[in-house]
Design an enzyme around this catalytic site. Structure first.
Site, PDB file in Angstrom:
ATOM      1  N   GLU A 165       4.905  -5.128   7.050  1.00 44.83           N
ATOM      2  CA  GLU A 165       4.117  -4.149   7.812  1.00 44.83           C
ATOM      3  C   GLU A 165       4.614  -3.957   9.237  1.00 44.83           C
ATOM      4  O   GLU A 165       4.644  -2.828   9.734  1.00 44.83           O
ATOM      5  CB  GLU A 165       2.632  -4.569   7.844  1.00 44.83           C
ATOM      6  CG  GLU A 165       1.877  -4.260   6.568  1.00 44.83           C
ATOM      7  CD  GLU A 165       1.960  -5.397   5.562  1.00 44.83           C
ATOM      8  OE1 GLU A 165       2.864  -6.249   5.689  1.00 44.83           O
ATOM      9  OE2 GLU A 165       1.121  -5.425   4.645  1.00 44.83           O
ATOM     10  N   GLU A 196      -0.637  -9.106  -0.542  1.00 42.11           N
ATOM     11  CA  GLU A 196      -2.055  -9.397  -0.288  1.00 42.11           C
ATOM     12  C   GLU A 196      -2.859  -9.455  -1.586  1.00 42.11           C
ATOM     13  O   GLU A 196      -3.788 -10.249  -1.718  1.00 42.11           O
ATOM     14  CB  GLU A 196      -2.625  -8.341   0.672  1.00 42.11           C
ATOM     15  CG  GLU A 196      -2.045  -8.482   2.068  1.00 42.11           C
ATOM     16  CD  GLU A 196      -2.334  -7.295   2.974  1.00 42.11           C
ATOM     17  OE1 GLU A 196      -1.962  -6.163   2.600  1.00 42.11           O
ATOM     18  OE2 GLU A 196      -2.941  -7.497   4.037  1.00 42.11           O
ATOM     19  N   ALA A 246       0.871  -1.173   0.000  1.00 42.25           N
ATOM     20  CA  ALA A 246       0.000   0.000   0.000  1.00 42.25           C
ATOM     21  C   ALA A 246       0.910   1.225   0.000  1.00 42.25           C
ATOM     22  O   ALA A 246       2.089   1.133   0.374  1.00 42.25           O
ATOM     23  CB  ALA A 246      -0.875  -0.011   1.247  1.00 42.25           C
ATOM     24  N   GLY A 304       0.689  -4.842   0.840  1.00 39.69           N
ATOM     25  CA  GLY A 304      -0.525  -4.871   0.016  1.00 39.69           C
ATOM     26  C   GLY A 304      -0.302  -5.578  -1.321  1.00 39.69           C
ATOM     27  O   GLY A 304      -1.242  -6.143  -1.890  1.00 39.69           O
TER      28      GLY A 304
HETATM   29  N1  COA Z   1       4.651   3.108  -0.700  1.00 43.57           N
HETATM   30  C1  COA Z   1       5.028   4.292  -1.214  1.00 43.57           C
HETATM   31  N2  COA Z   1       6.139   4.462  -1.947  1.00 43.57           N
HETATM   32  C2  COA Z   1       6.907   3.374  -2.147  1.00 43.57           C
HETATM   33  C3  COA Z   1       6.573   2.116  -1.626  1.00 43.57           C
HETATM   34  C4  COA Z   1       5.383   2.007  -0.876  1.00 43.57           C
HETATM   35  N3  COA Z   1       4.957   0.843  -0.351  1.00 43.57           N
HETATM   36  N4  COA Z   1       7.531   1.229  -1.987  1.00 43.57           N
HETATM   37  C5  COA Z   1       8.427   1.923  -2.719  1.00 43.57           C
HETATM   38  N5  COA Z   1       8.054   3.217  -2.812  1.00 43.57           N
HETATM   39  C6  COA Z   1       8.741   4.318  -3.517  1.00 43.57           C
HETATM   40  C7  COA Z   1       9.966   4.792  -2.746  1.00 43.57           C
HETATM   41  O1  COA Z   1       9.596   5.701  -1.742  1.00 43.57           O
HETATM   42  C8  COA Z   1      10.751   5.443  -3.862  1.00 43.57           C
HETATM   43  O2  COA Z   1      10.180   6.688  -4.152  1.00 43.57           O
HETATM   44  P1  COA Z   1      11.122   7.963  -4.488  1.00 43.57           P
HETATM   45  O3  COA Z   1      11.918   7.546  -5.697  1.00 43.57           O
HETATM   46  O4  COA Z   1      10.162   9.069  -4.753  1.00 43.57           O
HETATM   47  O5  COA Z   1      11.971   8.150  -3.281  1.00 43.57           O
HETATM   48  C9  COA Z   1      10.464   4.544  -5.052  1.00 43.57           C
HETATM   49  O6  COA Z   1       9.260   3.843  -4.743  1.00 43.57           O
HETATM   50  C10 COA Z   1      11.553   3.509  -5.301  1.00 43.57           C
HETATM   51  O7  COA Z   1      11.744   2.744  -4.121  1.00 43.57           O
HETATM   52  P2  COA Z   1      13.183   2.524  -3.422  1.00 43.57           P
HETATM   53  O8  COA Z   1      12.948   2.220  -1.978  1.00 43.57           O
HETATM   54  O9  COA Z   1      14.085   3.650  -3.738  1.00 43.57           O
HETATM   55  O10 COA Z   1      13.673   1.215  -4.200  1.00 43.57           O
HETATM   56  P3  COA Z   1      14.696   0.091  -3.693  1.00 43.57           P
HETATM   57  O11 COA Z   1      14.998  -0.729  -4.890  1.00 43.57           O
HETATM   58  O12 COA Z   1      15.813   0.709  -2.941  1.00 43.57           O
HETATM   59  O13 COA Z   1      13.853  -0.799  -2.623  1.00 43.57           O
HETATM   60  C11 COA Z   1      11.888  -1.964  -1.823  1.00 43.57           C
HETATM   61  C12 COA Z   1      12.731  -1.542  -3.051  1.00 43.57           C
HETATM   62  C13 COA Z   1      10.618  -2.595  -2.355  1.00 43.57           C
HETATM   63  C14 COA Z   1      12.666  -2.987  -0.976  1.00 43.57           C
HETATM   64  C15 COA Z   1      11.565  -0.725  -0.954  1.00 43.57           C
HETATM   65  O14 COA Z   1      10.999   0.262  -1.806  1.00 43.57           O
HETATM   66  C16 COA Z   1      10.604  -0.959   0.173  1.00 43.57           C
HETATM   67  O15 COA Z   1      10.983  -1.505   1.189  1.00 43.57           O
HETATM   68  N6  COA Z   1       9.322  -0.533   0.014  1.00 43.57           N
HETATM   69  C17 COA Z   1       8.343  -0.570   1.059  1.00 43.57           C
HETATM   70  C18 COA Z   1       7.841  -1.977   1.286  1.00 43.57           C
HETATM   71  C19 COA Z   1       6.818  -2.000   2.404  1.00 43.57           C
HETATM   72  O16 COA Z   1       7.087  -1.732   3.537  1.00 43.57           O
HETATM   73  N7  COA Z   1       5.581  -2.374   2.033  1.00 43.57           N
HETATM   74  C20 COA Z   1       4.507  -2.494   2.952  1.00 43.57           C
HETATM   75  C21 COA Z   1       3.664  -1.286   2.946  1.00 43.57           C
HETATM   76  S1  COA Z   1       2.250  -1.528   4.005  1.00 43.57           S
END
Ligand code: COA
Length: 259
Positions: free
Chosen positions: A134, A114, A66, A111
């Protein structure tokens, strides 16, 4: 239908829904979920749609959860609304009368996990990663993840992943039964289409019934065995049942009409 955060393409009765926010790892904001919701209205209503693939654009993410930026400042009341809305949409996907495969092309987290978990099947590319991070954000899964994680991989490993926020790769997901196949990125959509074409060749009525009965197995409010009896008996009054049995007995290929 006009969409801006997803794309849809209908080909040979298979509707491919592609989540299209690659710069945000295909994170699911409210607008995007609303578009998926609307796309599924079409799935339910349009006889030209026989099956669905959900995938993510780009080679990095199916959906990384999400949209954290969107919900970070939500009140409890807003969070409740968000979760209830997500549940409604994901239940709608799970209850779809037409088969739905998640083609998981990268991160399926929170999400995104999910969403993949509410589809009837999952096929993953080798670079896919699954998890529920989460708890790392101080929250629990809110779109059915606690239930479907346990349902798909069992309590022991499931509760470990829910509590540790560990990610698993495609091979591990396959070993645990979460995904049906692991393919290269190039072969991901062709593999999903191959599975769905097999299913589409059957009567749409019986596929709808199989989905309803299989889902009742995990329902806490419905007795799947009783439902199976009702749905089984209902088959016997359809033209497709007569066609299917007649075709078998006469050694010919069945031509199903959905009647
Ligand atoms: N919500 C909002 N934005 C998200 C996102 C999310 N769940 N997941 C990634 N993004 C955004 C990042 O903020 C970043 O935005 P920016 O370029 O404006 O800063 C962009 O997507 C790229 O992500 P980034 O983290 O730089 O890529 P990465 O390759 O270093 O890491 C992940 C990839 C998936 C490991 C990492 O993005 C992550 O941990 N995301 C969140 C996962 C999470 O906690 N999900 C559960 C949410 S309830």
């Amino acid at each position: 239908m006009e969409f801006s955060l997803i794309t849809t393409e209908l080909s040979e009765k298979i509707l491919t829904i592609t989540i299209n926010r690659p710069d945000k790892m295909n994170a699911l904001n409210m607008q995007l979920l609303g578009e998926i919701d609307n796309a599924f209205d079409e799935v339910y209503e349009n006889d030209d749609v026989g099956a669905v693939i959900i995938t993510g654009s780009g080679a990095k993410a199916f959906a990384a959860g999400a949209d954290i930026a969107e919900f970070a400042n939500f009140t409890s009341a807003q969070a409740k609304e968000m979760s209830a809305n997500g549940h409604r949409i994901f239940n709608k996907i799970e209850s779809s009368p037409k088969p739905v495969i998640a083609a998981v092309n990268g991160f399926a987290l929170g999400g995104g996990f999910e969403l993949a978990a509410c589809c009837h099947m999952r096929v993953a590319s080798e670079n896919a990663k699954f998890g529920t991070p989460e708890v790392t954000l101080g929250v629990i899964p809110g779109y059915g993840g606690t239930q479907r994680m346990i349902r798909h991989i069992g309590y022991g490993k499931g509760i470990e992943l829910l509590m540790t926020a560990d990610m698993i790769n495609a091979e591990e997901a396959h070993r645990l039964g979460l995904v049906n196949y692991v393919t290269t990125l190039e072969e991901l959509l062709p593999k999903c289409k191959q599975i769905l074409q097999k299913i589409i060749s059957k009567s749409p009525l019986v596929i709808d019934q199989v989905i309803a009965c299989a889902n009742a197995y995990t329902s806490k409010t419905e007795d799947g065995f009783e439902l199976e009896i009702d749905e089984f008996s209902r088959c016997f009054s359809t033209e497709d049942f007569k066609e299917g049995t007649d075709a078998f007995l006469n050694k010919r290929k069945a031509e199903f009409k959905g009647k």
